[in-house]
Scaffold this motif. Structure first.
Motif, PDB file in Angstrom:
ATOM      1  N   GLU A  77      -3.696   3.937  -2.153  1.00  0.00           N
ATOM      2  CA  GLU A  77      -3.229   5.030  -1.312  1.00  0.00           C
ATOM      3  C   GLU A  77      -4.100   5.246  -0.081  1.00  0.00           C
ATOM      4  N   GLN A  92       3.686   1.638  -1.425  1.00  0.00           N
ATOM      5  CA  GLN A  92       4.512   1.716  -2.625  1.00  0.00           C
ATOM      6  C   GLN A  92       3.910   2.727  -3.595  1.00  0.00           C
ATOM      7  N   PRO A  93       4.770   3.477  -4.303  1.00  0.00           N
ATOM      8  CA  PRO A  93       4.265   4.470  -5.258  1.00  0.00           C
ATOM      9  C   PRO A  93       3.372   3.815  -6.312  1.00  0.00           C
ATOM     10  N   ASN A  94       2.295   4.502  -6.645  1.00  0.00           N
ATOM     11  CA  ASN A  94       1.362   4.055  -7.687  1.00  0.00           C
ATOM     12  C   ASN A  94       0.763   2.681  -7.422  1.00  0.00           C
ATOM     13  N   SER A  95       0.539   2.378  -6.166  1.00  0.00           N
ATOM     14  CA  SER A  95      -0.028   1.063  -5.831  1.00  0.00           C
ATOM     15  C   SER A  95      -1.518   1.003  -6.102  1.00  0.00           C
ATOM     16  N   GLY A  96      -2.163   2.171  -6.191  1.00  0.00           N
ATOM     17  CA  GLY A  96      -3.610   2.192  -6.348  1.00  0.00           C
ATOM     18  C   GLY A  96      -4.335   1.978  -5.036  1.00  0.00           C
ATOM     19  N   TRP A 122       0.807  -1.218   0.000  1.00  0.00           N
ATOM     20  CA  TRP A 122       0.000   0.000   0.000  1.00  0.00           C
ATOM     21  C   TRP A 122       0.838   1.265   0.000  1.00  0.00           C
TER      22      TRP A 122
END
Length: 142
Positions: free
Chosen positions: A34, A28-32, A26
Motif C-alpha cells: 500500500e 490491488q486490494p490486500n497487495s501488501g 500495488w
C-alpha cells in the motif's frame, strides 16, 4: 549465432515499468504494498527504490556489485556488439527492416504480412498507458 534485441529509451522503459507495477499490483486490494499505491514516480526514485543499470549489470554478471564502472559499461557494450543485432523501439520500421535483411526473413503469405504490419503500424496490444516523463522534469533527471 546472433540474437536480436529491441532497446527502448531507458527512462521511458523505467517509467513504464513503474506505472505498470503500480497499476497492476500495488493498487490491488490486500497487495501488501500500500505504501507504493499512491507514491509518485519522483518519490519512488528519491526513496532509492528504482533499478540501477539493470541491463549493464545483467550483461556483465555484476548483479550485486555496488557502483558500476566505465569498465563495466565497456564490457556490456562489447557483449552486445559481439552477440546482438540491435534495434530501437522508437524506430520500429527500420529495426524490423534491418532484422529481416540480416536474417533473410520475408513474409511467406498474407497472414504473415498482416502480422508484420500489426507489429509495425498498429498499437501494441499490451502497451500500458501512463503519463509521459518530460525531458526537463524532475522524474527524468532522477
Amino acid at each position: 549465432g546472433r540474437l536480436f534485441t529491441i532497446f527502448r529509451n531507458p527512462i521511458e522503459r523505467a517509467a513504464s515499468l513503474f506505472y505498470f507495477i503500480q497499476d497492476t499490483q500495488w493498487k490491488q486490494p490486500n497487495s501488501g504494498n500500500e505504501q507504493f499505491a499512491s507514491m509518485t514516480i519522483e518519490q519512488f526514485y528519491e526513496a532509492g527504490f528504482a533499478e540501477n543499470n539493470w541491463m549493464t549489470r545483467f550483461l556483465t554478471n555484476e548483479l550485486t556489485k555496488g557502483e558500476l564502472t566505465e569498465e563495466d559499461l565497456h564490457i556490456a557494450k562489447e557483449v552486445l556488439r559481439q552477440k546482438s543485432l540491435i534495434g530501437l523501439l522508437e524506430e520500429k520500421g527500420e529495426t524490423f527492416d534491418r532484422f529481416q535483411k540480416y536474417f533473410g526473413w520475408r513474409p511467406k503469405n498474407g497472414a504473415e504480412e498482416e502480422c508484420l504490419a500489426k507489429k509495425l503500424e498498429w498499437a501494441w496490444p499490451m502497451k500500458h498507458r501512463h503519463p509521459p516523463v518530460e525531458k526537463d522534469s524532475n522524474a527524468y533527471i532522477l
